[in-house]
Design a protein around this motif. Structure first.
Motif, short mmCIF file in Angstrom:
data_model
loop_
_atom_site.label_atom_id
_atom_site.label_comp_id
_atom_site.label_asym_id
_atom_site.label_seq_id
_atom_site.Cartn_x
_atom_site.Cartn_y
_atom_site.Cartn_z
N VAL A 76 0.84 -1.20 0.00
CA VAL A 76 0.00 0.00 0.00
C VAL A 76 0.87 1.25 0.00
O VAL A 76 0.67 2.19 -0.78
CB VAL A 76 -0.95 -0.02 1.22
CG1 VAL A 76 -1.61 1.34 1.43
CG2 VAL A 76 -2.02 -1.10 1.05
N GLY A 77 1.90 1.28 0.86
CA GLY A 77 2.74 2.46 0.97
C GLY A 77 3.59 2.72 -0.26
O GLY A 77 3.77 3.87 -0.67
N THR A 78 4.12 1.66 -0.85
CA THR A 78 4.97 1.84 -2.03
C THR A 78 4.17 2.32 -3.22
O THR A 78 4.59 3.25 -3.94
CB THR A 78 5.69 0.51 -2.37
OG1 THR A 78 6.47 0.10 -1.24
CG2 THR A 78 6.59 0.68 -3.57
N LEU A 88 4.13 7.02 -11.45
CA LEU A 88 3.04 6.21 -12.01
C LEU A 88 1.79 7.05 -12.06
O LEU A 88 1.60 7.95 -11.22
CB LEU A 88 2.80 4.95 -11.18
CG LEU A 88 3.85 3.84 -11.26
CD1 LEU A 88 3.53 2.77 -10.22
CD2 LEU A 88 3.90 3.23 -12.65
N ALA A 89 0.90 6.74 -13.00
CA ALA A 89 -0.37 7.45 -13.10
C ALA A 89 -1.33 6.97 -12.01
O ALA A 89 -1.27 5.80 -11.60
CB ALA A 89 -0.99 7.23 -14.48
N PRO A 90 -2.22 7.84 -11.54
CA PRO A 90 -3.21 7.41 -10.54
C PRO A 90 -4.11 6.31 -11.09
O PRO A 90 -4.25 6.13 -12.30
CB PRO A 90 -4.01 8.69 -10.28
CG PRO A 90 -3.13 9.81 -10.73
CD PRO A 90 -2.33 9.26 -11.87
N GLY A 91 -4.75 5.58 -10.17
CA GLY A 91 -5.63 4.49 -10.55
C GLY A 91 -5.06 3.16 -10.07
O GLY A 91 -4.33 3.10 -9.08
N THR A 92 -5.38 2.09 -10.77
CA THR A 92 -4.91 0.77 -10.39
C THR A 92 -3.55 0.49 -11.03
O THR A 92 -3.39 0.60 -12.24
CB THR A 92 -5.91 -0.31 -10.80
OG1 THR A 92 -7.16 -0.08 -10.12
CG2 THR A 92 -5.41 -1.70 -10.42
N THR A 101 2.07 -11.06 -9.35
CA THR A 101 1.58 -9.70 -9.61
C THR A 101 0.26 -9.48 -8.89
O THR A 101 -0.67 -10.29 -9.01
CB THR A 101 1.38 -9.48 -11.12
OG1 THR A 101 2.63 -9.71 -11.79
CG2 THR A 101 0.93 -8.06 -11.41
N VAL A 102 0.18 -8.40 -8.12
CA VAL A 102 -1.04 -8.07 -7.38
C VAL A 102 -1.45 -6.63 -7.72
O VAL A 102 -0.59 -5.76 -7.88
CB VAL A 102 -0.86 -8.23 -5.86
CG1 VAL A 102 -0.63 -9.68 -5.50
CG2 VAL A 102 0.28 -7.37 -5.34
N PRO A 103 -2.76 -6.38 -7.85
CA PRO A 103 -3.21 -5.02 -8.15
C PRO A 103 -3.34 -4.17 -6.89
O PRO A 103 -3.74 -4.66 -5.82
CB PRO A 103 -4.59 -5.25 -8.79
CG PRO A 103 -5.07 -6.54 -8.20
CD PRO A 103 -3.86 -7.36 -7.91
N VAL A 104 -3.01 -2.89 -7.02
CA VAL A 104 -3.16 -1.92 -5.95
C VAL A 104 -3.87 -0.71 -6.53
O VAL A 104 -3.39 -0.09 -7.48
CB VAL A 104 -1.81 -1.49 -5.35
CG1 VAL A 104 -2.03 -0.64 -4.11
CG2 VAL A 104 -0.94 -2.70 -5.02
N GLU A 105 -5.02 -0.38 -5.96
CA GLU A 105 -5.80 0.78 -6.42
C GLU A 105 -5.41 1.99 -5.58
O GLU A 105 -5.68 2.03 -4.37
CB GLU A 105 -7.29 0.50 -6.28
CG GLU A 105 -8.17 1.64 -6.76
CD GLU A 105 -9.64 1.40 -6.48
OE1 GLU A 105 -10.45 2.30 -6.77
OE2 GLU A 105 -9.99 0.31 -5.97
N ALA A 108 -6.18 9.43 -3.77
CA ALA A 108 -5.44 10.60 -3.31
C ALA A 108 -4.91 10.40 -1.89
O ALA A 108 -3.82 10.87 -1.56
CB ALA A 108 -6.34 11.83 -3.37
N ASP A 109 -5.68 9.72 -1.04
CA ASP A 109 -5.32 9.61 0.37
C ASP A 109 -4.55 8.34 0.71
O ASP A 109 -3.87 8.29 1.74
CB ASP A 109 -6.58 9.67 1.24
CG ASP A 109 -7.30 11.00 1.12
OD1 ASP A 109 -6.62 12.03 0.99
OD2 ASP A 109 -8.55 11.00 1.17
N GLY A 110 -4.71 7.29 -0.07
CA GLY A 110 -4.09 6.02 0.28
C GLY A 110 -4.19 5.03 -0.86
O GLY A 110 -4.10 5.39 -2.03
N ALA A 111 -4.42 3.78 -0.50
CA ALA A 111 -4.50 2.74 -1.53
C ALA A 111 -5.25 1.53 -0.99
O ALA A 111 -5.34 1.32 0.22
CB ALA A 111 -3.10 2.33 -2.00
#
Length: 284
Positions: A76-78, A88-92, A101-105, A108-111
């Motif tokens: 989450v932090g990375t 990287l662009a915002p989003g997933t 490979t795991v997705p991280v969404e 603005a405040d976190g993930a």
């Protein structure tokens, strides 16, 4: 010199949650160099970003003692840090780590992190596990202490809510009860009203020290809740409060998806606050 950022993860405010060091441009570091830097930062985890490409990145995750194939608050932090820095662009985004490979969404405040493959197998006797944490037979509820995970395995001990604060790990007893391949540790949960619970996590990779916020254990909790029939079919939400004993209050907002009585996936989300940045020398 390498650039780094320190961020507080699953934190309701800065200087809460679980601190994480994110080392950038780390593709040329050896395992020994990564481990030396992780010991220097002396946080529960340090991440090393080895590559950034369109839509994702590759990362290595280290405690002060060992490399992990996966972990929640580092993921989450990375991810949030790389988006905040404009790498990287915002989003997933897609994180490449030891479990795949795991997705991280990223918001603005976190993930929000989606966990890896679900695992579930028998764990130790809950009374014996409670004893290894300084708790008596009346402190545990008697529910099974399954070994569960979504990328990193934890054993979940269900205790009376008033017993959570009294847990004290016996390192030798825990090491004898839990197999060496269980890389996570033990999560002590005191279930509260509704879907809000209090947890404390004693991490195997930290020599059974307490961790202030543990995303991988939070994912595992969803698997445990499903295995015990404490959440229904479909997707359910639950919130975990952690870190109070360390004066690092943390909030982890989670979901678990259940199909046929079994968890098939879980997510964990929280806020991320940057607190420092700088450069650090490359170990020889």
């Amino acid at each position: 010199m390498l650039s780094f950022e320190v961020v507080d993860v699953f934190a309701p405010r800065p200087f809460a949650g679980n601190p994480l060091a994110v080392v950038l441009g780390a593709g040329d570091l050896t395992t020994d160099q990564c481990q030396a830097l992780a010991r220097e930062f002396h946080l529960s985890e340090t991440t090393f970003v080895t590559a950034v490409h369109e839509g994702g990145y590759a990362v290595r995750i280290f405690t002060t003692e060992t490399e992990l194939p996966f972990a929640g608050h580092p993921s989450v932090g990375t991810a949030h840090t790389l988006v905040r820095l404009g790498l990287l662009a915002p989003g997933t985004v897609r994180q490449e780590c030891g479990v795949g490979t795991v997705p991280v969404e990223v918001t603005a405040d976190g993930a929000r992190l989606t966990g890896g493959p679900v695992s579930l197998r028998p764990g130790p006797d809950p009374v014996a596990l409670g004893a290894a944490l300084g708790l008596g037979p009346d402190d545990v509820t008697g529910r099974p202490a399954h070994l569960v995970g979504c990328g990193l395995e934890f054993t979940q001990l269900d205790v009376r809510p008033d017993a959570v604060a009294r847990a004290v790990p016996d390192r030798r007893a825990l090491a004898a009860l839990l197999p060496a391949e269980v890389g996570g540790g033990v999560s002590v949960i005191g279930r509260g009203p509704g879907a809000e619970h209090t947890v404390r996590v004693f991490a195997g990779g930290l020599s059974w020290e307490e961790d202030p916020a543990t995303g991988s254990a939070a994912l595992a909790t969803g698997v445990w809740l499903a295995a015990e029939g404490l959440v229904g079919e479909g997707t359910s939400s639950y919130r975990l409060h952690q870190g109070a004993a360390l004066q690092r209050p943390s909030v982890l907002d989670c979901t678990v998806a259940v199909d046929g009585g079994r968890a098939v996936s879980a997510t964990v989300a929280g806020d991320v606050h940057p607190v420092s940045r700088g450069t650090i020398a490359v170990p020889a």
